[in-house]
Scaffold this motif. Sequence first.
Motif, short mmCIF file in Angstrom:
data_model
loop_
_atom_site.label_atom_id
_atom_site.label_comp_id
_atom_site.label_asym_id
_atom_site.label_seq_id
_atom_site.Cartn_x
_atom_site.Cartn_y
_atom_site.Cartn_z
N VAL A 1 16.63 -1.20 -0.17
CA VAL A 1 16.65 -0.73 1.21
C VAL A 1 15.98 0.64 1.32
N LEU A 2 16.34 1.55 0.41
CA LEU A 2 15.79 2.91 0.46
C LEU A 2 14.30 2.92 0.15
N ILE B 1 19.85 2.98 7.80
CA ILE B 1 20.02 2.63 6.39
C ILE B 1 21.31 1.84 6.21
N GLY B 2 22.38 2.31 6.85
CA GLY B 2 23.66 1.61 6.73
C GLY B 2 23.62 0.20 7.28
N GLN B 3 23.01 0.03 8.44
CA GLN B 3 22.93 -1.29 9.04
C GLN B 3 22.04 -2.21 8.22
N THR B 4 20.92 -1.70 7.72
CA THR B 4 20.02 -2.51 6.90
C THR B 4 20.67 -2.90 5.58
N TYR C 1 29.24 1.60 9.08
CA TYR C 1 28.26 1.25 8.07
C TYR C 1 28.32 2.11 6.81
N TYR C 2 28.94 3.27 6.86
CA TYR C 2 29.01 4.14 5.69
C TYR C 2 30.30 4.94 5.72
N HIS C 3 30.64 5.51 4.57
CA HIS C 3 31.84 6.33 4.43
C HIS C 3 31.44 7.75 4.07
N ILE C 4 32.08 8.72 4.68
CA ILE C 4 31.82 10.12 4.36
C ILE C 4 32.89 10.61 3.39
N ASP C 5 32.46 11.08 2.22
CA ASP C 5 33.39 11.67 1.25
C ASP C 5 34.04 12.92 1.84
N PRO C 6 35.21 13.33 1.34
CA PRO C 6 35.73 14.64 1.72
C PRO C 6 34.70 15.72 1.38
#
Length: 247
Positions: A221-222, A136-139, A112-117
Amino acid sequence: MKLTKKRYLQGFVVVTLFLAAVRWTFPRVAGTTNVVSSEDEQVEEIESPVTLSPATAKPHRILSVPSYKEAFPDTNAVQLVPARQWGVTPVKNRADAEARKKELVYIGSSPYYHIDPLRQSIPYLVPRAAILLQDIGQTFFDSLYVKGVPLHRFIVTSVLRTEEDVSRLRRFNGNATENSCHLYGTTFDICYNRYETVEDPNGPPRWQVRNDTLKFVLSEVLRDMREQGRCYIKYEVKQGCFHMTVR
């Protein structure tokens, strides 16, 4: 009167025709019923037997929020209260973080989300905050779908900071606070001007979506998460992120 086979068939035909007439005259009777319970009463609710498929349903409107600063005003001082309540004792350094994994959840991988370096933080949160991030990612995915927008993953830019990270960050970032909410594993930042497209490498190319459009959907969403009392959020202009702490 003796019930013969002929009389039985005649009666069956009459009853069948009567029921068909009732159904034709009162089509709602054919619907299924559910019982909705409350403390004081039970209400019988009739469901329509006709439902719209996703292909024919009209996409929901994208509304965003009237003002980012007004919708997400929660300062570091406000967020420190739940950070101290739900968080861990501040982690000293990377070695200390390795020894504290029973208190923390690794969040470095998710559909559902990506983590930056991460250079000034590490991908760990307390379980309560990790659940919030996942929700949050799923919503966000669900909201994109019902609005007819191709799926994208938002990008997390900062998570748990050790005391060593905060000290290093303050050397070149005068805005970085010494008593950061990121020290407690309750806080993370979501970038609002970059997103990662979810695309089938063997499928057709997706149509391009403006970052502003994705930001509008994410802000809805937030806002809902904040209004549900699940987090505090600060709209950060210079850092280009939503800075949030679980409640």
